[in-house]
Each structure stands twice: as C-alpha cells, then as structure tokens.
Motif scaffolding. Structure first.
Motif, PDB file in Angstrom:
ATOM      1  N   ASP A 133      47.371-105.822  -7.955  1.00 48.34           N
ATOM      2  CA  ASP A 133      48.296-104.639  -8.667  1.00 48.34           C
ATOM      3  C   ASP A 133      48.915-103.909  -7.285  1.00 48.34           C
ATOM      4  O   ASP A 133      48.795-104.244  -6.102  1.00 48.34           O
ATOM      5  CB  ASP A 133      47.030-103.584  -9.094  1.00 48.34           C
ATOM      6  N   ASP A 134      49.881-103.118  -7.852  1.00 49.34           N
ATOM      7  CA  ASP A 134      50.889-102.476  -7.148  1.00 49.34           C
ATOM      8  C   ASP A 134      50.209-101.477  -5.891  1.00 49.34           C
ATOM      9  O   ASP A 134      50.549-101.451  -5.031  1.00 49.34           O
ATOM     10  CB  ASP A 134      51.826-101.611  -7.834  1.00 49.34           C
ATOM     11  N   MET A 135      49.053-100.774  -6.245  1.00 47.04           N
ATOM     12  CA  MET A 135      48.520 -99.776  -5.554  1.00 47.04           C
ATOM     13  C   MET A 135      47.863-100.464  -4.474  1.00 47.04           C
ATOM     14  O   MET A 135      47.788-100.094  -3.389  1.00 47.04           O
ATOM     15  CB  MET A 135      47.612 -98.960  -6.468  1.00 47.04           C
ATOM     16  N   THR A 136      47.325-101.692  -4.744  1.00 54.65           N
ATOM     17  CA  THR A 136      46.600-102.230  -3.452  1.00 54.65           C
ATOM     18  C   THR A 136      47.554-102.805  -2.636  1.00 54.65           C
ATOM     19  O   THR A 136      47.444-102.669  -1.511  1.00 54.65           O
ATOM     20  CB  THR A 136      45.877-103.590  -3.982  1.00 54.65           C
ATOM     21  N   MET A 137      48.683-103.409  -3.200  1.00 53.06           N
ATOM     22  CA  MET A 137      49.765-104.130  -2.264  1.00 53.06           C
ATOM     23  C   MET A 137      50.431-102.829  -1.488  1.00 53.06           C
ATOM     24  O   MET A 137      50.729-103.216  -0.513  1.00 53.06           O
ATOM     25  CB  MET A 137      50.677-104.837  -3.255  1.00 53.06           C
ATOM     26  N   VAL A 187      33.840-117.123  -2.686  1.00 47.58           N
ATOM     27  CA  VAL A 187      34.993-116.489  -2.154  1.00 47.58           C
ATOM     28  C   VAL A 187      36.166-116.877  -2.971  1.00 47.58           C
ATOM     29  O   VAL A 187      36.459-118.030  -3.665  1.00 47.58           O
ATOM     30  CB  VAL A 187      35.109-117.220  -0.544  1.00 47.58           C
ATOM     31  N   LEU A 188      37.133-115.797  -2.688  1.00 47.33           N
ATOM     32  CA  LEU A 188      38.543-115.972  -3.530  1.00 47.33           C
ATOM     33  C   LEU A 188      39.382-116.770  -2.857  1.00 47.33           C
ATOM     34  O   LEU A 188      39.461-116.707  -1.597  1.00 47.33           O
ATOM     35  CB  LEU A 188      38.929-114.408  -3.488  1.00 47.33           C
ATOM     36  N   LYS A 189      39.906-117.559  -3.681  1.00 44.35           N
ATOM     37  CA  LYS A 189      40.762-118.668  -2.875  1.00 44.35           C
ATOM     38  C   LYS A 189      42.382-118.622  -3.559  1.00 44.35           C
ATOM     39  O   LYS A 189      42.929-119.327  -3.040  1.00 44.35           O
ATOM     40  CB  LYS A 189      40.180-120.264  -3.252  1.00 44.35           C
ATOM     41  N   SER A 190      42.519-117.673  -4.258  1.00 44.84           N
ATOM     42  CA  SER A 190      44.074-117.523  -4.687  1.00 44.84           C
ATOM     43  C   SER A 190      44.388-116.204  -5.141  1.00 44.84           C
ATOM     44  O   SER A 190      43.511-115.628  -5.859  1.00 44.84           O
ATOM     45  CB  SER A 190      44.451-118.738  -5.708  1.00 44.84           C
ATOM     46  N   ILE A 191      45.470-115.617  -5.099  1.00 44.57           N
ATOM     47  CA  ILE A 191      45.879-114.369  -5.352  1.00 44.57           C
ATOM     48  C   ILE A 191      47.371-114.559  -6.113  1.00 44.57           C
ATOM     49  O   ILE A 191      48.238-115.477  -5.555  1.00 44.57           O
ATOM     50  CB  ILE A 191      45.917-113.216  -4.298  1.00 44.57           C
ATOM     51  N   ARG A 192      47.598-113.750  -7.073  1.00 46.45           N
ATOM     52  CA  ARG A 192      49.189-113.671  -7.224  1.00 46.45           C
ATOM     53  C   ARG A 192      49.821-112.195  -6.879  1.00 46.45           C
ATOM     54  O   ARG A 192      49.226-111.175  -7.164  1.00 46.45           O
ATOM     55  CB  ARG A 192      49.162-113.682  -8.944  1.00 46.45           C
ATOM     56  N   LEU A 193      51.012-112.278  -6.378  1.00 43.17           N
ATOM     57  CA  LEU A 193      51.801-110.826  -5.976  1.00 43.17           C
ATOM     58  C   LEU A 193      52.790-110.828  -7.018  1.00 43.17           C
ATOM     59  O   LEU A 193      53.857-111.679  -7.326  1.00 43.17           O
ATOM     60  CB  LEU A 193      52.286-111.177  -4.527  1.00 43.17           C
ATOM     61  N   PHE A 194      53.070-109.626  -7.627  1.00 43.85           N
ATOM     62  CA  PHE A 194      54.078-109.419  -8.401  1.00 43.85           C
ATOM     63  C   PHE A 194      55.235-109.154  -7.829  1.00 43.85           C
ATOM     64  O   PHE A 194      56.364-109.426  -8.068  1.00 43.85           O
ATOM     65  CB  PHE A 194      53.771-108.353  -9.323  1.00 43.85           C
ATOM     66  N   LYS A 195      55.232-108.628  -6.553  1.00 40.91           N
ATOM     67  CA  LYS A 195      56.274-108.235  -5.663  1.00 40.91           C
ATOM     68  C   LYS A 195      55.899-108.105  -4.362  1.00 40.91           C
ATOM     69  O   LYS A 195      54.756-108.116  -4.032  1.00 40.91           O
ATOM     70  CB  LYS A 195      56.994-107.102  -6.217  1.00 40.91           C
ATOM     71  N   ALA A 196      56.900-108.341  -3.131  1.00 43.26           N
ATOM     72  CA  ALA A 196      56.483-108.042  -1.958  1.00 43.26           C
ATOM     73  C   ALA A 196      56.432-106.624  -1.321  1.00 43.26           C
ATOM     74  O   ALA A 196      55.640-106.356  -0.535  1.00 43.26           O
ATOM     75  CB  ALA A 196      57.508-108.882  -0.932  1.00 43.26           C
ATOM     76  N   TRP A 197      57.386-106.009  -2.068  1.00 41.71           N
ATOM     77  CA  TRP A 197      57.375-104.448  -1.584  1.00 41.71           C
ATOM     78  C   TRP A 197      58.285-103.648  -2.700  1.00 41.71           C
ATOM     79  O   TRP A 197      58.972-104.481  -3.395  1.00 41.71           O
ATOM     80  CB  TRP A 197      57.994-104.167  -0.308  1.00 41.71           C
ATOM     81  N   ASN A 198      57.934-102.248  -2.854  1.00 41.64           N
ATOM     82  CA  ASN A 198      58.805-101.650  -3.426  1.00 41.64           C
ATOM     83  C   ASN A 198      59.456-100.495  -2.651  1.00 41.64           C
ATOM     84  O   ASN A 198      58.939 -99.823  -1.942  1.00 41.64           O
ATOM     85  CB  ASN A 198      58.117-101.075  -4.834  1.00 41.64           C
ATOM     86  N   ARG A 199      60.843-100.264  -2.806  1.00 41.74           N
ATOM     87  CA  ARG A 199      61.235 -99.168  -1.845  1.00 41.74           C
ATOM     88  C   ARG A 199      60.869 -97.818  -1.989  1.00 41.74           C
ATOM     89  O   ARG A 199      60.925 -96.936  -1.324  1.00 41.74           O
ATOM     90  CB  ARG A 199      62.838 -99.020  -2.072  1.00 41.74           C
ATOM     91  N   ASP A 200      60.337 -97.569  -3.188  1.00 41.72           N
ATOM     92  CA  ASP A 200      59.437 -96.238  -3.415  1.00 41.72           C
ATOM     93  C   ASP A 200      57.990 -96.216  -2.964  1.00 41.72           C
ATOM     94  O   ASP A 200      57.621 -94.884  -3.218  1.00 41.72           O
ATOM     95  CB  ASP A 200      59.574 -95.996  -5.173  1.00 41.72           C
ATOM     96  N   TRP A 201      57.581 -96.984  -2.433  1.00 36.91           N
ATOM     97  CA  TRP A 201      56.254 -97.074  -1.764  1.00 36.91           C
ATOM     98  C   TRP A 201      56.325 -96.384  -0.510  1.00 36.91           C
ATOM     99  O   TRP A 201      57.307 -96.636   0.339  1.00 36.91           O
ATOM    100  CB  TRP A 201      55.783 -98.543  -1.698  1.00 36.91           C
ATOM    101  N   SER A 202      55.325 -95.604  -0.182  1.00 37.43           N
ATOM    102  CA  SER A 202      55.244 -94.801   1.006  1.00 37.43           C
ATOM    103  C   SER A 202      54.611 -95.839   1.849  1.00 37.43           C
ATOM    104  O   SER A 202      53.827 -96.944   1.393  1.00 37.43           O
ATOM    105  CB  SER A 202      54.512 -93.644   0.977  1.00 37.43           C
ATOM    106  N   GLY A 203      54.542 -95.499   3.356  1.00 37.87           N
ATOM    107  CA  GLY A 203      53.854 -96.448   4.251  1.00 37.87           C
ATOM    108  C   GLY A 203      54.765 -97.474   4.745  1.00 37.87           C
ATOM    109  O   GLY A 203      55.774 -97.427   4.558  1.00 37.87           O
TER     110      GLY A 203
END
Length: 415
Positions: free
Chosen positions: A138-142, A159-175
């Motif tokens: 989810d976006d909050m984790t990313m 053990v978890l072996k695969s994940i799906r990312l909806f995006k690499a980053w969002n310009r509105d995210w802090s950090g």
C-alpha cells in the motif's frame, strides 16, 4: 472456577469447553483463570465467573492513551475448526480447516505511533503455491516504512516471495525517496523477492512521464533478476466512473491512442536498459473489462481494441492481468427482513470449483482463448481480498448485511 455464564443477544447459546491459561497484563492486577467456558457470539453483554466473582470484558480501547486490550481465542480440535458467527437474528457455521492445538491469550499493550499494528498467535499453516502468490504494498507502507514489509505471510511461517508496487514514489509524500528505495532494495535482496512494478496512466502526460522515470530508476536499483514484470495503468476500464475525470480525457486515453502509444514508449525505454529487454508487460484491468464478449469495447473503455494491439505487437511477452474481488460480486440477501446473506457468503468466501473467484477466472480464461485462439496466454490475478470494516464503495444488497463485512468473513477469505 465452577460456573461461567454468558448472556448473548441471540436465541442460541453455543459453548465450547477448553483448558487454558489467560493472563491479563495491564496496569492493574494480573488475573489468571485455569478453566473457562467460551461462548462463540458476536454480541455478549457480560461474562461472569462465579465463586471468584471475576468479570471479564474484552475489546476495550482508549484512543486518547493509545492503549488497547486484545483478546485472541482459538479452539483446540483434532478434527476440524468450526467458526460460528452469531448476530441477533441468525447463526451460521463454517467448517474451515483441519486444525490442532492453538493457544488462547489475552494481552494488554500500548500501541506504537504507527497507524497500523497487529500481533497474533493464530497460525493458519503453510501457504498453498506460495511461489505464485504475493502481497500488494500500500502507499502508506511505500511512503513511510518499506523496511517493515512483512517477511512472512501473516499468520503463516512461510516467507513472502513476491510483492506488487503500485508506484515507485509520489511527489506529495514526505520523507526521503532514496532512503525508502534503499530499504526496499535491502528487503528484496535479503529475501530474494520478485517485484511486479506499476506505473501510472492518467490524464496528465507530464506526470505520467515523471512517474515512469521514478519507476525506471527503482527497477535498475533493485536489479533485473528481481523484476517480475511491469504493469502500465491500473483499472483504466473504470476511469470513466471517476468524478474528477472529464470526457475529453477518456476519449484521449482510449480512442485517441494515448494509452497504447504510452505503452509502446515504455517498452522502448525498457529495451534500452541492459538486461531488461524481455521484461513481461501488462496492464491491470477490473471487472469492467469483461462487460462484453470477449472484452469491453466502447467509448468508455476500449479494452478489446487495446488488447488486440498489445497482443499483436508483444505476443507472449504480454500478460493479461485482472483484479477480482468477490467482495464486490453483488450477491443477494437471504431475507430482506433479517438482512442475512449466508448464501452469498458461501459462494464469495470459498475457493471451490463453483465459488466466485475460481469461477470468474475460468470465465476469463475462456474469453482469452476466444481472443488469442489458444490456452497459452499468460493470465495473472492482480489483486483479490476482503474488507472489514465495510468498504465505503460497497453498494447493493451486501451493504445491508453486517456479517458480510465482519472480521470473521475477512479471516475466512484470507485463510
């Protein structure tokens, strides 16, 4: 302890006897109970143990001090685990799995600052075909805690072996973007995880290109050996339903060719990246994609025309990906008076041949065969899941059935 009496708001009282030790660790005194009778019900007005005059109250939470009391109960059985959900008007039971010894514990702890936290002793066993399954990040984790992505499947030792990312980053995210990426790379490399990357398609070409630049950089940082594929666009067949999207944008994406031309540009960029020339490509569609045979093709969503172009150009490099949520399948109430939905839940929560999810996948496979002319096209299930509490987007009869969005239903679907 000699007697335990549970008063419920139902006409039926179901009790299970087990021997256990319960420890309540709060700021008050500790309480130990050695023998307990547990009543399975969703609404219990009071539980009283006589002879020692102890009153136990569970599910207590004070938001101001961020302290909560969590109670996890499980029945020890050598044959089957029976889950009973009871409301004021009906009782239904699912026999869900063969199960042996699980402990029962009650703990009190102070919640951390993170919005999401959980701890459970419930073990559901190994994940079937776990190398073909993964979790969507989810976006909050990313944005905030890529170092805390679960190493194991929840409630399982695997053990978890695969994940799906909806995006690499969002310009509105802090950090720090690159700090988050470094933590993600460490997670992926340490546990040998495969990643399905996602990049957006929207009404703003400049923002789409900026998003793709981030995705491309992250893919190279993580490395080709961990790339499962690239998903370009997510549920664009539903974009026309969004209130903030105008008709001109819908026309440009589908009839105007923006979607298809952008996919071609993304493929060209991948081919210029050493080692990434054969990365699988896809777009993630929803139930709106199969509104006609074999796929929807109208002014709102030109899915069939797009698939023709993609399959004709990429062939086996192209994967067909669909999000399928039985939670939104739109079942019927058993009774409009009692607001029960046992029949709908019996189809939507299971994975047997006639259950909603497998049945839908078989129907999609038949459509793909009619479209491609063979059974060999790659089909991916992009997302599935359940919601508790009730999702704001749930409409129709199931929105009026409380048990449909209950924690018990969510747990059964995950299991």
């Amino acid at each position: 302890v000699t007697t335990l009496t549970t008063t419920t708001a139902t006409r039926t009282t179901a009790t299970t006897v087990t021997t256990l030790t319960t420890t309540t660790a709060a700021r008050t005194t500790a309480t130990t109970v050695t023998t307990l009778t547990t009543t399975t019900a969703t609404r219990t007005t009071a539980t009283t143990v006589t002879s020692t005059s102890i009153t136990t109250r569970t599910s207590t939470r004070t938001s101001t001090t961020r302290t909560t009391t969590l109670t996890a109960t499980a029945t020890t059985s050598t044959d089957t685990m029976v889950t009973t959900v009871t409301s004021t008007r009906w009782t239904t039971t699912w026999i869900t799995a063969t199960r042996t010894a699980t402990t029962v514990t009650t703990t009190t702890r102070t919640l951390p600052n993170s919005p999401f936290s959980c701890k459970s002793k419930a073990i559901m066993g190994s994940v079937n075909m776990r190398h073909y399954k993964g979790l969507a990040v989810d976006d909050m984790t990313m944005a905030n805690c890529t170092s805390l992505i679960p190493v194991q499947w929840p409630n399982s030792p695997d053990v978890l072996k695969s994940i799906r990312l909806f995006k690499a980053w969002n310009r509105d995210w802090s950090g720090s973007k690159h700090h988050a990426w470094d933590q993600l790379r460490h997670f992926v490399h340490t546990h040998n995880v495969s990643v399905l990357f996602g990049t957006q398609i929207s009404c703003n070409a400049q923002e789409d290109d900026a998003d793709w630049n981030d995705v491309r950089e992250l893919m190279q940082l993580i490395g080709r050996e961990h790339v499962m594929g690239l998903a370009i666009g997510n549920e664009l067949d539903l974009l026309y339903q969004k209130k903030f999207v105008d008709r001109g944008c819908i026309h440009r994406i589908w009839s105007g060719g923006y979607f298809w031309s952008t996919v071609q540009r993304r493929a060209f960029d991948l081919d210029q990246m050493p080692g990434f020339q054969n990365v699988r490509m896809t777009t993630v569609s929803s139930g709106g994609a199969w509104g006609a045979w074999p796929f929807t093709n109208n002014e709102n969503a030109g899915v069939l025309s797009f698939f023709r172009a993609a399959w004709g150009h990429f062939g086996d490099r192209w994967a067909f990906t669909f999000n399928i949520y039985p939670y939104f399948s739109g079942g019927k109430l058993d009774s409009t008076f009692w607001k029960s939905c046992n029949e709908a839940m019996s189809l939507d929560l299971c994975l047997g041949p006639q259950c909603t999810l497998p049945k839908t996948l078989r129907a999609i496979r038949a459509r793909l065969k009619a479209f491609t002319g063979n059974d060999g096209a790659t089909l991916w299930l992009g997302e599935t899941g359940w919601s508790s509490p009730q999702a704001s987007t749930l409409t129709g009869p199931m929105a009026h059935c409380p048990s449909f969005s209950s924690p018990e239903a969510l747990s059964l679907y995950y299991e």
